[in-house]
Design an enzyme around this catalytic site. Structure first.
Site, mmCIF file in Angstrom:
data_model
loop_
_atom_site.group_PDB
_atom_site.id
_atom_site.type_symbol
_atom_site.label_atom_id
_atom_site.label_comp_id
_atom_site.label_asym_id
_atom_site.label_seq_id
_atom_site.Cartn_x
_atom_site.Cartn_y
_atom_site.Cartn_z
ATOM 1 N N LYS A 122 0.851 -1.204 0.000
ATOM 2 C CA LYS A 122 0.000 0.000 0.000
ATOM 3 C C LYS A 122 0.882 1.248 0.000
ATOM 4 O O LYS A 122 1.715 1.427 0.878
ATOM 5 C CB LYS A 122 -0.906 0.049 1.237
ATOM 6 C CG LYS A 122 -1.929 1.177 1.115
ATOM 7 C CD LYS A 122 -2.590 1.567 2.401
ATOM 8 C CE LYS A 122 -1.788 2.539 3.218
ATOM 9 N NZ LYS A 122 -1.637 3.879 2.577
ATOM 10 N N SER A 133 5.415 6.829 10.630
ATOM 11 C CA SER A 133 5.543 7.496 11.927
ATOM 12 C C SER A 133 5.654 6.489 13.070
ATOM 13 O O SER A 133 5.125 5.382 12.996
ATOM 14 C CB SER A 133 4.324 8.402 12.157
ATOM 15 O OG SER A 133 3.146 7.628 12.180
ATOM 16 N N THR A 134 6.297 6.915 14.145
ATOM 17 C CA THR A 134 6.426 6.073 15.339
ATOM 18 C C THR A 134 5.036 5.791 15.917
ATOM 19 O O THR A 134 4.756 4.687 16.378
ATOM 20 C CB THR A 134 7.334 6.776 16.365
ATOM 21 O OG1 THR A 134 8.625 6.918 15.757
ATOM 22 C CG2 THR A 134 7.481 5.985 17.639
ATOM 23 N N GLU A 135 4.163 6.794 15.829
ATOM 24 C CA GLU A 135 2.799 6.640 16.345
ATOM 25 C C GLU A 135 2.078 5.461 15.669
ATOM 26 O O GLU A 135 1.535 4.576 16.348
ATOM 27 C CB GLU A 135 2.073 7.952 16.061
ATOM 28 C CG GLU A 135 0.732 8.101 16.668
ATOM 29 C CD GLU A 135 0.002 9.315 16.077
ATOM 30 O OE1 GLU A 135 0.644 10.138 15.373
ATOM 31 O OE2 GLU A 135 -1.211 9.403 16.306
ATOM 32 N N GLY A 141 3.509 3.118 13.913
ATOM 33 C CA GLY A 141 4.330 1.925 14.191
ATOM 34 C C GLY A 141 3.883 1.232 15.468
ATOM 35 O O GLY A 141 3.776 0.001 15.535
ATOM 36 N N GLU A 176 10.270 0.640 10.453
ATOM 37 C CA GLU A 176 11.298 1.659 10.252
ATOM 38 C C GLU A 176 10.612 2.985 10.501
ATOM 39 O O GLU A 176 9.761 3.411 9.719
ATOM 40 C CB GLU A 176 11.861 1.547 8.830
ATOM 41 C CG GLU A 176 13.237 2.156 8.701
ATOM 42 C CD GLU A 176 13.165 3.555 8.149
ATOM 43 O OE1 GLU A 176 13.192 4.502 8.967
ATOM 44 O OE2 GLU A 176 13.069 3.708 6.931
ATOM 45 N N CYS A 185 13.685 10.381 7.419
ATOM 46 C CA CYS A 185 13.746 9.841 8.778
ATOM 47 C C CYS A 185 15.154 9.930 9.356
ATOM 48 O O CYS A 185 15.327 10.061 10.555
ATOM 49 C CB CYS A 185 13.233 8.419 8.798
ATOM 50 S SG CYS A 185 13.985 7.407 7.523
ATOM 51 N N GLU A 218 10.753 14.749 16.478
ATOM 52 C CA GLU A 218 10.964 14.759 15.036
ATOM 53 C C GLU A 218 10.111 15.851 14.394
ATOM 54 O O GLU A 218 8.904 15.891 14.577
ATOM 55 C CB GLU A 218 10.562 13.393 14.451
ATOM 56 C CG GLU A 218 10.868 13.283 12.984
ATOM 57 C CD GLU A 218 10.599 11.885 12.419
ATOM 58 O OE1 GLU A 218 9.514 11.335 12.657
ATOM 59 O OE2 GLU A 218 11.487 11.357 11.732
HETATM 60 P P1 NAI Z 1 1.932 7.833 8.819
HETATM 61 O O1 NAI Z 1 2.720 6.939 9.687
HETATM 62 O O2 NAI Z 1 0.530 8.148 9.198
HETATM 63 O O3 NAI Z 1 1.878 7.218 7.332
HETATM 64 C C1 NAI Z 1 2.737 6.258 6.813
HETATM 65 C C2 NAI Z 1 1.938 5.175 6.089
HETATM 66 O O4 NAI Z 1 1.143 4.465 7.031
HETATM 67 C C3 NAI Z 1 0.972 5.695 5.038
HETATM 68 O O5 NAI Z 1 0.946 4.785 3.956
HETATM 69 C C4 NAI Z 1 -0.362 5.668 5.771
HETATM 70 O O6 NAI Z 1 -1.473 5.556 4.915
HETATM 71 C C5 NAI Z 1 -0.229 4.423 6.617
HETATM 72 N N1 NAI Z 1 -1.065 4.378 7.818
HETATM 73 C C6 NAI Z 1 -1.581 5.405 8.533
HETATM 74 N N2 NAI Z 1 -2.272 4.944 9.593
HETATM 75 C C7 NAI Z 1 -2.211 3.594 9.552
HETATM 76 C C8 NAI Z 1 -2.711 2.537 10.374
HETATM 77 N N3 NAI Z 1 -3.429 2.792 11.478
HETATM 78 N N4 NAI Z 1 -2.429 1.260 10.044
HETATM 79 C C9 NAI Z 1 -1.687 0.981 8.950
HETATM 80 N N5 NAI Z 1 -1.198 1.927 8.128
HETATM 81 C C10 NAI Z 1 -1.439 3.219 8.424
HETATM 82 O O7 NAI Z 1 2.761 9.165 8.621
HETATM 83 P P2 NAI Z 1 2.232 10.629 8.197
HETATM 84 O O8 NAI Z 1 0.954 10.963 8.893
HETATM 85 O O9 NAI Z 1 2.237 10.699 6.737
HETATM 86 O O10 NAI Z 1 3.409 11.545 8.803
HETATM 87 C C11 NAI Z 1 3.409 11.879 10.187
HETATM 88 C C12 NAI Z 1 4.818 11.955 10.726
HETATM 89 O O11 NAI Z 1 5.436 10.673 10.632
HETATM 90 C C13 NAI Z 1 5.752 12.871 9.961
HETATM 91 O O12 NAI Z 1 5.623 14.186 10.381
HETATM 92 C C14 NAI Z 1 7.083 12.275 10.306
HETATM 93 O O13 NAI Z 1 7.502 12.759 11.561
HETATM 94 C C15 NAI Z 1 6.820 10.791 10.412
HETATM 95 N N6 NAI Z 1 7.164 10.044 9.175
HETATM 96 C C16 NAI Z 1 8.292 9.267 9.169
HETATM 97 C C17 NAI Z 1 8.673 8.616 8.002
HETATM 98 C C18 NAI Z 1 9.898 7.785 7.930
HETATM 99 O O14 NAI Z 1 10.507 7.717 6.868
HETATM 100 N N7 NAI Z 1 10.279 7.098 8.981
HETATM 101 C C19 NAI Z 1 7.910 8.760 6.773
HETATM 102 C C20 NAI Z 1 6.711 9.531 6.885
HETATM 103 C C21 NAI Z 1 6.385 10.159 8.053
#
Ligand code: NAI
Ligand code: MG
Length: 495
Positions: A198, A251-253, A255, A272, A306, A403
């Site tokens: 996804k 995001s860690t949240e 995760g 990650e 990240c 972050e």
């Molecule tokens: P996110 O963690 O919500 O999104 C990442 C992926 O997870 C997207 O494909 C999203 O659709 C999916 N997702 C969202 N909620 C989910 C759930 N409950 N179960 C399964 N999949 C789910 O990140 P977001 O909201 O785009 O960014 C928020 C913060 O996260 C950023 O400000 C940054 O600090 C961090 N982040 C870190 C990344 C990294 O490379 N480690 C990449 C993107 C964001």
């Protein structure tokens, strides 16, 4: 560009740098359809949800296309296709045959590199130079690298049988859309697993182009399925009972939510997550190189990385000099149209991400840190943030702990080796770090003591498919890339 001033110092004329004539990459070299369906069982299928959502260009807020929003029934269809392909085709196929398909995908990515770079830049806002010189070549290299392992697993795991797990559910973020898809899909296929991936809601287009490439490579139907949607779609994939492995970057949240959801199930999990990397400059470092590395480490990709070097620690004796150099360099960064080949800093990926960054800019000032930002003009439309740095930052400040995921650098100082280790490791995260020094012994001493998955020495943000990547603590667990990246996709048994 440089003019001699009266007092005999050379001053860069930044207006000249910024006034380079635009060198725009051509949009016409890329084809984006007005609407995309879900890629399930080798075909583009209309979503059972009957719903679509728009993806926009964050640099001007124009709509690029609309993509399907997969619901639970759509996820079920994709997992079913992946299961069937796994049982009937992929796990039975000779490893060297599997390798041929993966090589083919790598080669087609190379052939279409220009188009993929343009689409990555349009959909996500990153400068074309980044997509063209880093994201897309690195994505192809991951497929090449893991194609090479597919028929050599007995050497990767000597005296052991490496058995595939089955169906892998993979969820990726928006900051490196095609590269993250490659990081996840390539090792899964090389080890004999099938995939449901996804993509992120703001950047679905290159993953859908990858689906077209997979069709062109004639990969057996159902081996890779690519679906689009938001958090609910991701959650449906995580909670599906016929999935053997979840790989997540984000995001860690989220995760943590996924960790809870998979606890007590048989699903293998790799996460990650976020980071707050310490970039450390010692007084004996080559300062101009270090400054360039720091700039690259935090303003590259608008800081939405990240492993971005978002905390800078400078040894006190050279702090004043380094900060001056950084401020000068900040002024010369070219911020603007991501399709312009001169651009250093592009658009922020979404309004939501921009609001997060702006929240932290306020917090930094409320905490008493001193803000300095580039004086560059910003485009009227789209999501933009000036490259910014904060001095006078305390270790306990939120801008030094949390972050931000934007082009915002928090600068702190230190005196001794023990002090810097304590400060650098004082973070909930542990993904990456950087050390700048002239002394090899200091590099070894630091890299041993820094709690970070990757430590770069006299460089920053360098990646290679042969090198493992992943973190400590709240940055997640499991490794991607290199030989280590095969591990999360196999069960080992004795021969
Ligand atoms: P996110 O963690 O919500 O999104 C990442 C992926 O997870 C997207 O494909 C999203 O659709 C999916 N997702 C969202 N909620 C989910 C759930 N409950 N179960 C399964 N999949 C789910 O990140 P977001 O909201 O785009 O960014 C928020 C913060 O996260 C950023 O400000 C940054 O600090 C961090 N982040 C870190 C990344 C990294 O490379 N480690 C990449 C993107 C964001
Ligand atoms: Mg978009």
């Amino acid at each position: 560009m440089a003019t001699k001033k009266k007092n005999n110092t050379i001053k860069l004329n930044f207006d000249t740098v910024r006034n380079y004539a635009p060198a725009l990459e051509s949009k016409s070299a890329a084809t984006i359809k007005p609407q995309y369906d879900l890629f399930i069982n080798g075909k583009f299928e209309k979503p059972l949800s009957k719903k679509y959502f728009s993806t926009i260009n964050p640099s001007n807020e124009e709509k690029l296309s609309e993509v399907a929003e997969a619901n639970t029934a759509d996820v079920n269809r994709a997992v079913k296709a992946a299961r069937s392909a796994y049982e009937k085709v992929w796990k039975k196929m000779a490893a060297k045959e599997r390798a041929k398909y993966i090589f083919r995908i790598a080669r087609i990515i190379q052939e279409k590199a220009r188009e993929l770079s343009i689409i990555e830049t349009l959909d996500g806002g990153k400068p074309i130079r980044e997509s063209r010189d880093f994201d897309i070549p690195a994505a192809a290299n991951h497929f090449f690298y893991y194609a090479g392992w597919a028929d050599k697993l007995e050497y990767a795991f000597p005296n052991r049988n490496a058995n595939p797990l089955g169906v892998a559910g993979q969820i990726i973020p928006w900051n490196f859309p095609l590269l993250m898809a490659a990081w996840k899909i390539a090792p899964a296929l090389a080890t004999g697993n099938t995939v449901v991936l996804k993509s992120a809601e703001t950047t679905p287009l290159t993953a859908l182009k990858l689906a077209e490439i997979i069709q062109e490579a004639d990969l057996p139907a159902g081996v890779v399925n690519i679906i689009t949607g938001g958090g609910e779609t991701g959650a449906a994939l995580v909670n599906h009972t016929d999935i053997n492995k979840i790989a997540f970057t984000g995001s860690t949240e989220v995760g943590k939510i996924i960790q809870k959801a998979t606890a007590g199930t048989n699903k293998k999990l790799t996460l990650e997550l976020g980071g707050k990397a310490a970039n450390i400059i010692f007084e004996d470092a080559a300062l101009d190189e270090a400054v360039e590395g720091v700039i690259n480490g935090i303003y590259f990709n608008q800081g939405q990385v990240c492993c971005a070097g978002s905390r800078l620690y400078i040894q006190e004796s050279v702090a004043k000099e380094v900060i001056k150099k950084l401020k000068d360099r900040l002024e010369s960064l070219i911020v603007g149209d991501p399709l312009d080949k001169n651009t250093d800093v592009g658009a922020i990926n979404s309004r939501q991400q921009l609001e997060t960054i702006q929240k932290y800019l306020k917090i930094g000032q409320q905490e008493g840190a001193e803000k300095y930002e580039s004086s560059c003009a910003l485009p009227q439309k789209g999501f933009w943030c000036r490259p910014t740095l904060f001095t006078n930052v305390a270790q306990s400040n939120r801008i030094a702990q949390e972050e931000i995921f934007g082009p915002v650098l928090a600068i702190l100082t230190f005196r001794t080796d023990d002090e810097i280790i304590e400060k650098a490791n004082n973070s909930p995260y542990g993904l990456s770090a950087g050390v700048w020094t002239d002394k090899g012994s200091k590099i070894f001493n630091m890299t041993k003591r820094l709690k970070a998955g990757v430590v770069w020495a006299n460089t920053f943000n360098k990646f290679d498919p042969t090198a493992p990547f992943g973190g400590y603590k709240e940055s997640g667990y499991g490794r991607e890339g290199g030989l280590h990246g095969l591990m999360p996709y196999v069960n080992l048994s004795n021969k």
